[in-house]
Design an enzyme around this catalytic site. Structure first.
Site, mmCIF file in Angstrom:
data_model
loop_
_atom_site.group_PDB
_atom_site.id
_atom_site.type_symbol
_atom_site.label_atom_id
_atom_site.label_comp_id
_atom_site.label_asym_id
_atom_site.label_seq_id
_atom_site.Cartn_x
_atom_site.Cartn_y
_atom_site.Cartn_z
ATOM 1 N N ASP A 50 0.859 -1.179 0.000
ATOM 2 C CA ASP A 50 0.000 0.000 0.000
ATOM 3 C C ASP A 50 0.905 1.242 0.000
ATOM 4 O O ASP A 50 2.135 1.136 0.115
ATOM 5 C CB ASP A 50 -0.888 -0.058 1.246
ATOM 6 C CG ASP A 50 -1.788 1.148 1.386
ATOM 7 O OD1 ASP A 50 -2.436 1.527 0.390
ATOM 8 O OD2 ASP A 50 -1.842 1.724 2.494
ATOM 9 N N ALA A 67 -0.094 5.252 1.351
ATOM 10 C CA ALA A 67 -0.236 6.077 2.558
ATOM 11 C C ALA A 67 -0.405 5.203 3.788
ATOM 12 O O ALA A 67 -1.238 4.297 3.830
ATOM 13 C CB ALA A 67 -1.427 7.020 2.415
ATOM 14 N N LYS A 87 -11.753 6.286 -3.197
ATOM 15 C CA LYS A 87 -12.209 7.526 -2.568
ATOM 16 C C LYS A 87 -13.687 7.828 -2.819
ATOM 17 O O LYS A 87 -14.368 8.365 -1.939
ATOM 18 C CB LYS A 87 -11.324 8.697 -3.006
ATOM 19 C CG LYS A 87 -9.845 8.488 -2.693
ATOM 20 C CD LYS A 87 -9.607 7.998 -1.263
ATOM 21 C CE LYS A 87 -8.151 7.710 -0.996
ATOM 22 N NZ LYS A 87 -7.938 6.960 0.265
ATOM 23 N N HIS A 134 -15.421 5.643 -0.466
ATOM 24 C CA HIS A 134 -15.162 6.147 0.879
ATOM 25 C C HIS A 134 -16.163 7.253 1.221
ATOM 26 O O HIS A 134 -16.771 7.257 2.304
ATOM 27 C CB HIS A 134 -13.721 6.675 0.936
ATOM 28 C CG HIS A 134 -13.236 7.046 2.298
ATOM 29 N ND1 HIS A 134 -12.025 6.634 2.778
ATOM 30 C CD2 HIS A 134 -13.780 7.801 3.295
ATOM 31 C CE1 HIS A 134 -11.836 7.112 4.001
ATOM 32 N NE2 HIS A 134 -12.899 7.828 4.330
ATOM 33 N N ASP A 148 -2.171 -1.039 5.820
ATOM 34 C CA ASP A 148 -2.548 -0.535 7.147
ATOM 35 C C ASP A 148 -4.054 -0.445 7.340
ATOM 36 O O ASP A 148 -4.510 0.099 8.350
ATOM 37 C CB ASP A 148 -1.926 0.855 7.378
ATOM 38 C CG ASP A 148 -2.522 1.920 6.462
ATOM 39 O OD1 ASP A 148 -3.079 2.907 6.966
ATOM 40 O OD2 ASP A 148 -2.439 1.760 5.227
#
Length: 275
Positions: A15, A17, A56, A59, A189
């Protein structure tokens, strides 16, 4: 011709960020807060972090489906948010994200050494993100200026379905010429990113301290008292539990040791789908 399981890892799919760059994963979350504010809707940083790992647009849709945020949107606009409203927010989010991405582009401490160690073991480095291609272009350029270049990059809008679907991870397998998904490890993460790796049939490593779940800067992480850090690790492990990561580590700096462990499991005939 018969099937022979892999004996060593061939690739790490990383990944961006919260994994390789942007300790604490602040770039995407802070911009969600700012974009919603421009539409008259208050969203906290903690709320913005909730669906992290998705594409996004998805999201934003997920945030607007949250009852509390949906109620705030209805007060501000006199109606529930439609998909067209989601798209309007998304289109405002994009230029803000591109404008501010440099503020959170630093490579995570230890990442370059860890990746160099993986390459020394013969692994290729793939990557994927919840960012669309127009943001990834900027992220990749900034990372290169800081010394990190992946062998392949897949943005969320370059596949039919983003995370938690496995398409981005599998696109890396194809592009990198990997002959077995079990020879790959997905490092992320976020829960959607771990689910992506699991659904792709890969080994998975969840990062507990460098990313979205802890949500602290590197300095704040280093200053956490031992008792508080242990409690945070336990809390974050619980968040990841349902996605079933094979391993949990603090940051990517710890990844080379896990890769060695996975090579040992593969050499012993263990496969990620059975673990």
């Amino acid at each position: 011709m018969s099937y022979a399981p892999p004996k060593r890892l061939q690739a790490a799919i990383l990944d961006w960020a919260g994994t390789v760059v942007d300790f604490g994963s602040f770039a995407p979350t802070q911009i969600f807060v700012e974009a919603f504010a421009e539409f008259g809707v208050a969203v906290s940083l903690a709320e913005a972090r909730g669906p992290m790992g998705m594409g996004k647009w998805d999201h934003i849709r997920t945030l607007l489906n949250d009852p509390a945020i949906a109620a705030r949107y209805a007060v501000a606009h006199g109606r529930a948010a439609s998909d067209a409203d989601v798209t309007a927010l998304y289109e405002r989010f994009m230029p803000l994200q591109i404008e501010k991405i440099a503020d959170h582009s630093a490579v995570i401490p230890g990442a370059l050494d860890a990746i160099a160690a993986l390459r020394a073991r013969g692994l290729k480095i793939g990557s994927c993100s919840g960012y669309p291609a127009r943001v990834m272009e900027r992220v990749v350029a900034l990372a290169a200026s800081n010394g990190y270049v992946a062998d392949h990059v897949v943005a969320t809008d370059e596949v039919p379905n983003g995370r938690p679907w496995p398409a981005q991870a599998l696109a890396n397998v194809i592009a990198l010429g990997i002959d077995d998904v079990a020879a790959c490890v997905k490092v992320d993460d976020t829960v959607p990113g771990i689910l992506e790796g699991r659904k792709a049939g890969m080994w998975t490593v969840a990062l507990t301290c460098s990313g979205n779940a802890l949500g602290l800067t590197h300095d704040q992480y280093l200053r956490l008292p031992a008792k508080r850090l242990a409690a945070e690790r336990a809390r974050i492990a619980d968040l990841f539990a349902a996605s079933k990561p094979h391993f949990l580590i603090d940051t990517i700096a710890d990844l080379p040791g896990i890769v060695a462990d996975i090579d040992g499991l593969l050499a012993a005939g263990r496969m990620p789908q059975a673990c």
